[in-house]
Write an enzyme that holds these catalytic residues in place. Sequence first.
Site, short mmCIF file in Angstrom:
data_model
loop_
_atom_site.label_atom_id
_atom_site.label_comp_id
_atom_site.label_asym_id
_atom_site.label_seq_id
_atom_site.Cartn_x
_atom_site.Cartn_y
_atom_site.Cartn_z
NE ARG A 212 27.66 73.78 38.25
CZ ARG A 212 26.41 73.42 38.45
NH1 ARG A 212 25.42 73.98 37.77
NH2 ARG A 212 26.12 72.47 39.30
CG PHE A 228 33.48 67.88 47.63
CD1 PHE A 228 33.20 66.84 48.52
CD2 PHE A 228 34.50 68.75 47.96
CE1 PHE A 228 33.91 66.70 49.70
CE2 PHE A 228 35.22 68.62 49.14
CZ PHE A 228 34.92 67.60 50.02
CG ASP A 250 32.21 62.92 43.71
OD1 ASP A 250 31.62 64.01 43.63
OD2 ASP A 250 31.82 61.99 44.45
CB SER A 251 34.35 59.86 47.58
OG SER A 251 33.08 60.41 47.83
CB ALA A 280 37.88 66.25 48.80
CG ASP A 297 29.58 72.60 45.79
OD1 ASP A 297 29.07 73.00 46.85
OD2 ASP A 297 28.89 72.32 44.77
CB CYS A 337 24.85 73.46 50.33
SG CYS A 337 25.40 71.77 50.49
N1 SAH Z 1 29.77 70.59 42.97
C1 SAH Z 1 28.75 69.67 42.53
C2 SAH Z 1 27.81 69.24 43.63
C3 SAH Z 1 28.51 68.57 44.80
S1 SAH Z 1 27.52 67.38 45.63
C4 SAH Z 1 27.98 70.29 41.36
O1 SAH Z 1 28.25 71.45 40.99
O2 SAH Z 1 27.13 69.63 40.80
C5 SAH Z 1 28.66 66.67 46.71
C6 SAH Z 1 29.55 65.56 46.10
O3 SAH Z 1 30.57 65.28 47.05
C7 SAH Z 1 28.87 64.24 45.82
O4 SAH Z 1 29.02 63.90 44.46
C8 SAH Z 1 29.60 63.22 46.71
O5 SAH Z 1 29.81 61.97 46.06
C9 SAH Z 1 30.93 63.90 46.93
N2 SAH Z 1 31.66 63.55 48.16
C10 SAH Z 1 31.16 63.35 49.41
N3 SAH Z 1 32.16 63.13 50.29
C11 SAH Z 1 33.33 63.21 49.60
C12 SAH Z 1 34.71 63.13 49.96
N4 SAH Z 1 35.08 62.89 51.22
N5 SAH Z 1 35.65 63.29 49.01
C13 SAH Z 1 35.28 63.53 47.73
N6 SAH Z 1 33.98 63.64 47.33
C14 SAH Z 1 33.03 63.48 48.24
#
Ligand code: SAH
Length: 393
Positions: A212, A228, A250-251, A280, A297, A337
Site C-alpha cells: 500500500r 476488491f 467491492d461486491s 470487478a 487484490d 494470496c
Molecule cells: N485489498 C483488500 C483486501 C481484499 S479481500 C485490502 O487491502 O484490505 C477481497 C475482497 O474482494 C473482499 O472484500 C470481497 O468482498 C471482495 N470480492 C470478492 N469477489 C469479488 C468480485 N467478484 N468483485 C468485487 N469484489 C469481490
Amino acid sequence: MSLSKLILKPGKEQSIKRFHPWVFSGAIQRAEGAAHDGDIVEVCDSKGQYLATGHCSEGSIAVRIFSFDGFDGSADFWVEKISNAYRLRKLLGFTDNSNTTIYRLIHGEGDGLPGLIVDIYGSTAVIQTHSAGMFEQRQIIADAIAKIYGDMISAIYDRGDEKVGGKGTGTQGEYLLGSKHETIALEHGCRFDVDWEGGQKTGFFIDQRENRKLLGDFAKGKKVLNTFCYTGGFSVYALKAGASLVHSLDSSQKALDLAVINAKLNGFEAPVHDVIKADAVEYMKQLKEDYDIIVLDPPAFAKHLSARHKAVQGYIRINEAAIKQIKPGGIIFTFSCSQVIDKKLFRDSIMAASINAGRKVRVLHQLHQPADHPVSIYHPEGEYLKGLVIEVE
Ligand code: SAH
C-alpha cells in the site's frame, strides 16, 4: 506428562529433521496411545526416537509441529515461543511505533506455531486459530500475550473456532482479556477502524502494508481504481498521497461502508473518494481508459491444489480486463494470496493475460508479504502473497 506417540514409517523422518512442520497421515506407521483431533502428540522415527511435538489433526496433515526440542506442558513453554515472536517484531520496529500500531505478532508456521495467528491492533490482540489443538490452547496463549505485553495490551479477542476445512464447533468469538475499546489503529500514519469481531480474517489485511505504501509513491495526481477494496486500505494510501480521484470497488456493501468510514477517518469524502458496488471483472470490462492506476487484490481463488487450474483462469480474466482497459502508460498493482499459486505460475498468468490483451507490459516491482509474516525456509508453503507492479504501454 505422558503423551501419545506417533511412530513414522522408515525414512519418513527426513522432512522433520529438516524442520518441516507438517506430518502427513501417509507417513505414520502406527500410534502408541490415543491420538484424536486436537491432542498433543510426540512424533518418533521408526525406531521410536523422539523427533518433535505437535497437535494432531484430522485430514491429510496429521500433525502440526510446534516443537522440535521437546515440550514440558508448562505455560512457560508458550511464553517462550511467543516471546521469540515478540523479539522479532521488536527488531522490525513494530512494538514501539507511533506511526504503525497494526502488525502481525504470530504468523503460524513462520513463527513455529502452526494453526495460530495473532494480530495486534493498538492495545488489542486478536487471536485466530486454524486447528483444534491451537483452539484448545487459546487461554494459555492469551495469558502468555498478557504477560509479555503487560499494560501495552488491554484486550485480547479470540475469533472463535475456525478450524481447517470449516469443521469448527461453531464457538463464538469472545474476549479472553478486557473488552472492546479503541478500534482505530494506525498503519504508516493512516487511520483505520478495524472490525475484528465481524470482519474478514482478523478484521484487516495487514499483509498489504508495504505494498500500500508503494502505491502511494505512484498515486499523486492520478485516477485510481481499487478493486476488491475490502476496507479501503489501498484507497486511503492513494488519497493521502494526493490522488485526484479514488474509486473503491467491492461486491460487498459491508466492505464498502467500511471503506467510506476509513477514507473519512483520514479526511477524504466524495467526490475525491467514491465507492462502487459491482463485480470487478464486469465493471472493468466496460471501462474506457478511465484510470491511471488499477489495484487488483482478489480473495484466494484456490484454497486447494485441485482448484488451481480454475484459479489461474480467474487471475487471467481479471488481469486481462484491467490490462485491456487501463490508460496508456497506466500502472497495475496485481496480487494473488492463493498459497497453491506460486510466484512463477502467477507471473505466467499475468503474461497470458497480457498476451490476450495484446498490449506491451513491463514488470516494475515484484511484491510479497511483509517481514511480520515470516516464512520458514523449510516451509515454502508459508509464502502465500505475491504481487507485481506492471506498466502497460
Ligand atoms: N485489498 C483488500 C483486501 C481484499 S479481500 C485490502 O487491502 O484490505 C477481497 C475482497 O474482494 C473482499 O472484500 C470481497 O468482498 C471482495 N470480492 C470478492 N469477489 C469479488 C468480485 N467478484 N468483485 C468485487 N469484489 C469481490
